[in-house]
Design an enzyme around this catalytic site. Structure first.
Site, mmCIF file in Angstrom:
data_model
loop_
_atom_site.group_PDB
_atom_site.id
_atom_site.type_symbol
_atom_site.label_atom_id
_atom_site.label_comp_id
_atom_site.label_asym_id
_atom_site.label_seq_id
_atom_site.Cartn_x
_atom_site.Cartn_y
_atom_site.Cartn_z
ATOM 1 N N ASP A 89 -5.735 1.651 8.490
ATOM 2 C CA ASP A 89 -4.539 0.959 8.597
ATOM 3 C C ASP A 89 -4.368 -0.060 9.631
ATOM 4 O O ASP A 89 -3.747 0.645 10.910
ATOM 5 C CB ASP A 89 -3.575 2.054 8.560
ATOM 6 C CG ASP A 89 -2.153 1.770 8.298
ATOM 7 O OD1 ASP A 89 -2.026 0.720 7.858
ATOM 8 O OD2 ASP A 89 -1.388 2.640 8.669
ATOM 9 N N GLU A 120 4.584 -4.193 11.788
ATOM 10 C CA GLU A 120 4.449 -3.606 10.613
ATOM 11 C C GLU A 120 5.063 -2.089 10.564
ATOM 12 O O GLU A 120 5.798 -1.399 9.737
ATOM 13 C CB GLU A 120 3.530 -3.730 9.721
ATOM 14 C CG GLU A 120 3.477 -3.366 8.227
ATOM 15 C CD GLU A 120 3.369 -1.947 8.097
ATOM 16 O OE1 GLU A 120 3.555 -1.590 6.716
ATOM 17 O OE2 GLU A 120 2.638 -1.225 8.662
ATOM 18 N N GLU A 121 4.456 -1.590 11.528
ATOM 19 C CA GLU A 121 4.812 -0.010 11.576
ATOM 20 C C GLU A 121 6.158 0.148 12.052
ATOM 21 O O GLU A 121 6.265 1.539 12.132
ATOM 22 C CB GLU A 121 3.531 0.425 12.520
ATOM 23 C CG GLU A 121 2.032 0.324 12.017
ATOM 24 C CD GLU A 121 1.770 1.251 10.948
ATOM 25 O OE1 GLU A 121 2.872 1.987 10.572
ATOM 26 O OE2 GLU A 121 0.638 1.342 10.602
#
Length: 336
Positions: A89, A120-121
């Site tokens: 990830d 994105e996280e």
């Protein structure tokens, strides 16, 4: 280098959200060496997306994210797996996409681009910036990479990231009537949210709520005058229903803020691939200008965000062919 070596090299560059500069510089340099035209699209100071294209318009774009959750965990490997933060990830995915794009170029398919984003996280700031890029209008299909166990996702849940803050009045804990506990106020709100019954959706499934961060108070003998909770809600239903639940629970007892929010998403799919619906969310809802979205990647989401994060070497190597086969299934006729 091979796909395993590129994966471990990427893992060993720390890139916790907000600190993606070094990995972005590495990727930009590596892709330039492979002959791509590379743009470093600014998102924030020392933070940029990496966009790589050939001389041809990018009709198909592979995308994923550069950032990881904390803490940084360096790479290690055995005969079966590569371990480390970002292994599944999504740095292994990134490596597989780079090799897939290179294989396609070797076969004469040049209408392929790469889009690697920051943030994105957390809030998908990189994706929001990318969505404004003029190249988005050139793209017909976006193949986004997240760990889906190498299955083609037909849908992703929606998401609400919410912050609830409460205020009270500090006082000596021996005299509770002299103060007002912000923590107890917050606990009452959270208990009401936890007791809510969420409607289910036949396609996306059950809505779930995770209370991920709690903070408040200063000492056990002081009544807390401030408290705060951060929630992540995975939506199987329309966002407005959940907003109503949160707003009614907070009422006048607390302040409710939304860090991000979007509805569940149905994705483009093709026959010939094992399919699934995933419970997590991705950058895809913020990339609406980049053509029809597909979601596929090696690795298990159950390994992501854990201390034992890993990706199978067999699955990682197979992902290169999986990505090229997906592209061929979807768009090869369009490119001729």
């Amino acid at each position: 280098m091979n796909v395993f070596e590129l994966t471990t090299q990427l893992i060993d560059i720390p890139s916790v959200t907000g600190d993606e500069l070094a990995v972005g510089q590495f990727l930009a340099s590596h892709l330039e060496q492979l002959g791509y035209r590379v743009e470093r699209q600014g998102v924030a100071p020392d933070r940029f997306n990496v966009i790589a294209t050939t001389e041809a318009p990018p009709r198909i774009v592979f995308s994923t994210h550069m950032d990881t959750v904390p803490p940084f965990i360096e790479s290690r490997e055995d005969d079966e797996f590569i371990y480390g933060r970002g292994s599944c990830d999504a740095k292994g995915i990134m490596a597989a996409q780079i090799f897939a794009a290179q294989r396609l170029r070797d076969e004469g398919v040049n209408e392929v681009g790469l889009l690697f984003m920051v943030d994105e996280e957390m809030g998908s700031l990189g994706a929001q910036a990318a969505n404004k890029h003029p190249l988005a209008r050139e793209c017909h299909y976006l193949i986004n990479g997240e760990p889906t166990d190498s299955r083609l996702a037909t849908g992703t849940k929606g998401s609400i990231r919410a912050v609830i803050s409460t205020e009270g009045r500090a006082g000596h804990s021996a005299y509770p009537e002299a103060g007002e506990s912000a923590i107890e106020k917050l606990l009452d709100i959270l208990q009401e949210i936890r007791g809510s019954e969420w409607p289910e959706d036949g396609f996306f499934g059950t809505t779930t709520c995770n209370i991920g961060v709690l903070s408040g108070g200063t000492r056990p003998n002081v009544i807390a005058d401030k408290a705060r909770a951060e929630l992540q809600i995975r939506l199987g239903i329309d966002i407005e229903h959940v907003r109503k639940v949160l707003e009614e629970a907070a009422g006048t007892r607390g302040r409710l803020e939304y860090a991000s929010a979007h509805n569940p998403v149905r994705l483009f799919s093709v026959d010939g691939f094992e399919q699934c619906v995933v419970r997590f969310t991705t950058d895809v809802p913020y990339l609406s200008q980049w053509g029809k979205p597909l979601l596929l990647g090696p690795g298990s989401i159950l390994d992501a965000h854990t201390e034992h994060e890993r990706i199978s070497k067999r699955e990682l190597e197979s992902a290169v062919s999986l990505y090229t086969n997906l592209l061929s299934s979807v768009v090869k006729e369009t490119l001729r």
